[in-house]
Write a protein that holds these residues in place. Structure first.
Motif, PDB file in Angstrom:
ATOM      1  N   GLN A   1      27.906 -13.170   1.892  1.00 58.06           N
ATOM      2  CA  GLN A   1      29.116 -12.885   1.326  1.00 58.06           C
ATOM      3  C   GLN A   1      29.254 -13.966   0.226  1.00 58.06           C
ATOM      4  OE1 GLN A   1      29.210 -13.445   4.991  1.00 58.06           O
ATOM      5  NE2 GLN A   1      28.366 -11.293   5.012  1.00 58.06           N
ATOM      6  N   LEU A   2      29.661 -13.531  -1.020  1.00 55.43           N
ATOM      7  CA  LEU A   2      30.069 -14.247  -2.219  1.00 55.43           C
ATOM      8  C   LEU A   2      31.474 -14.061  -2.460  1.00 55.43           C
ATOM      9  CD1 LEU A   2      26.849 -13.401  -4.220  1.00 55.43           C
ATOM     10  CD2 LEU A   2      27.210 -15.332  -2.744  1.00 55.43           C
ATOM     11  N   VAL A   3      32.226 -15.081  -2.821  1.00 55.76           N
ATOM     12  CA  VAL A   3      33.430 -15.100  -3.111  1.00 55.76           C
ATOM     13  C   VAL A   3      33.683 -15.921  -4.561  1.00 55.76           C
ATOM     14  CG1 VAL A   3      35.873 -15.766  -2.679  1.00 55.76           C
ATOM     15  CG2 VAL A   3      34.464 -15.064  -0.670  1.00 55.76           C
ATOM     16  N   GLU A   4      34.175 -15.255  -5.450  1.00 57.18           N
ATOM     17  CA  GLU A   4      34.349 -16.093  -6.920  1.00 57.18           C
ATOM     18  C   GLU A   4      35.876 -16.180  -6.915  1.00 57.18           C
ATOM     19  OE1 GLU A   4      31.461 -12.474  -8.180  1.00 57.18           O
ATOM     20  OE2 GLU A   4      33.365 -12.483  -6.865  1.00 57.18           O
ATOM     21  N   SER A   5      36.192 -17.389  -7.855  1.00 60.45           N
ATOM     22  CA  SER A   5      37.423 -17.867  -8.317  1.00 60.45           C
ATOM     23  C   SER A   5      37.458 -18.473  -9.534  1.00 60.45           C
ATOM     24  CB  SER A   5      38.061 -18.682  -7.066  1.00 60.45           C
ATOM     25  OG  SER A   5      37.090 -19.937  -7.075  1.00 60.45           O
ATOM     26  N   GLY A   6      38.557 -18.549 -10.176  1.00 56.67           N
ATOM     27  CA  GLY A   6      38.509 -19.260 -11.425  1.00 56.67           C
ATOM     28  C   GLY A   6      38.724 -18.551 -12.596  1.00 56.67           C
ATOM     29  N   GLY A   7      38.735 -17.302 -12.803  1.00 55.40           N
ATOM     30  CA  GLY A   7      38.797 -16.386 -13.894  1.00 55.40           C
ATOM     31  C   GLY A   7      40.350 -16.647 -14.362  1.00 55.40           C
ATOM     32  N   GLY A   8      40.630 -15.891 -15.619  1.00 52.68           N
ATOM     33  CA  GLY A   8      41.891 -16.007 -16.118  1.00 52.68           C
ATOM     34  C   GLY A   8      42.023 -15.620 -17.429  1.00 52.68           C
ATOM     35  N   LEU A   9      43.017 -15.956 -18.136  1.00 53.63           N
ATOM     36  CA  LEU A   9      43.563 -15.826 -19.434  1.00 53.63           C
ATOM     37  C   LEU A   9      43.377 -17.112 -20.349  1.00 53.63           C
ATOM     38  CD1 LEU A   9      44.211 -13.911 -21.906  1.00 53.63           C
ATOM     39  CD2 LEU A   9      46.505 -14.574 -21.261  1.00 53.63           C
ATOM     40  N   VAL A  10      42.322 -17.111 -21.277  1.00 53.51           N
ATOM     41  CA  VAL A  10      42.354 -18.241 -22.415  1.00 53.51           C
ATOM     42  C   VAL A  10      42.353 -18.100 -23.703  1.00 53.51           C
ATOM     43  CG1 VAL A  10      39.969 -18.196 -22.022  1.00 53.51           C
ATOM     44  CG2 VAL A  10      40.869 -20.457 -22.217  1.00 53.51           C
ATOM     45  N   GLN A  11      42.750 -18.863 -24.458  1.00 53.23           N
ATOM     46  CA  GLN A  11      42.655 -18.903 -25.857  1.00 53.23           C
ATOM     47  C   GLN A  11      41.401 -19.077 -26.422  1.00 53.23           C
ATOM     48  OE1 GLN A  11      45.665 -21.344 -27.427  1.00 53.23           O
ATOM     49  NE2 GLN A  11      47.205 -19.758 -27.238  1.00 53.23           N
ATOM     50  N   PRO A  12      40.823 -18.532 -27.481  1.00 48.09           N
ATOM     51  CA  PRO A  12      39.502 -18.620 -28.150  1.00 48.09           C
ATOM     52  C   PRO A  12      39.364 -20.104 -28.172  1.00 48.09           C
ATOM     53  CG  PRO A  12      40.618 -16.592 -29.104  1.00 48.09           C
ATOM     54  CD  PRO A  12      41.524 -17.381 -28.312  1.00 48.09           C
TER      55      PRO A  12
END
Length: 116
Positions: free
Chosen positions: A3-14
């Motif tokens: 099982q794999l669980v990701e985290s840490g994505g989101g909205l960021v500026q260039p």
């Protein structure tokens, strides 16, 4: 089973940075490689980076070389993707994957959006 669980994505500026994490559980002893893929809107799945479980080999897509770094945690069941100098074209759903003999495992994906 892995099982794999990701985290840490989101909205960021260039130009900004994000770090993605992927934690593996289950039959982690069988994993020999972990990595990240992404699927951008209207595009096919693309390999971003991978690392062998012994840490001896890493590989990056040309589009992210010099900006992204894949690494693993001390427990060796966690892999990170440090993403710097993000561009709009990095916007995608990022998927963690793990390879074991005869099998490929996937996480649920995490959205990364690069926008001003």
């Amino acid at each position: 089973q892995v099982q794999l669980v990701e985290s840490g994505g989101g909205l960021v500026q260039p130009g900004g940075s994000l770090r993605l994490s992927c934690a593996a559980s289950g039959s982690i002893f069988s994993i020999y490689r972990m990595g990240w893929f992404r699927v951008a809107p209207g595009k096919e799945r693309e390999l971003v980076a991978f690392m062998t479980s012994d840490g001896g080999m890493t590989n990056y897509a040309d589009s992210v070389k010099g900006r992204f770094t894949i690494s693993r945690g001390n427990a060796k069941n966690t892999v990170y993707l440090q993403m710097n100098s993000l561009k709009a074209e990095d916007t995608a759903i990022y998927y963690c994957n793990a390879d074991s003999p005869g099998s490929r495992w996937w996480g649920q994906g995490t959205q990364v959006t690069v926008s001003s």
